[in-house]
Design a protein around this motif. Structure first.
Motif: not given
Length: 118
Positions: A112-113, A115-117
């Motif tokens: 998730r991290t 993908r967000e970055e």
């Protein structure tokens, strides 16, 4: 969580407690994964739902590799951040193995991290 009545002194099988039936708290046992009278899920049901949610959030193996590569991390760097070996990440990205337990939580959080970055 549904309550059932059990006569433990005679070792009988549980029976459903009907509304208005008088039983002592010691005679009642919880049936897991059911909804209680107030509409709340049992702790077991909540854990199962959380685990299923994590599994749903786990990207497909090909996407796992793409997410990691887009972030510029090597398998070893991601593995170190999660607390596993590079080989474990390799297996997860190849789809030959799936992370379990706390490692599933860590890996999904890392995905998730990343993908967000990106």
């Amino acid at each position: 969580m549904m309550r059932v009545s059990r006569d433990s002194s005679r070792g009988e099988h549980p029976k459903w407690a009907t509304p208005g039936q008088h039983t002592s708290p010691a005679d009642l046992v919880d049936v897991p994964n059911q909804v209680c009278q107030a509409g709340h899920m049992t702790a077991t049901a909540l854990r199962v739902r959380a685990r299923l949610g994590l599994r749903r959030d786990l990207p497909a193996p090909a996407q796992r590799r793409a997410i990691r590569e887009a972030s510029g991390l090597s398998q070893g760097e991601l593995a170190q951040a999660i607390g596993v070996t590079r080989q474990a990440v390799s297996h997860w990205e190849a789809g030959t193995r799936t992370p379990q337990g706390v490692l599933l939580e860590r890996y999904v959080t890392a995905m998730r991290t990343l993908r967000e970055e990106a």
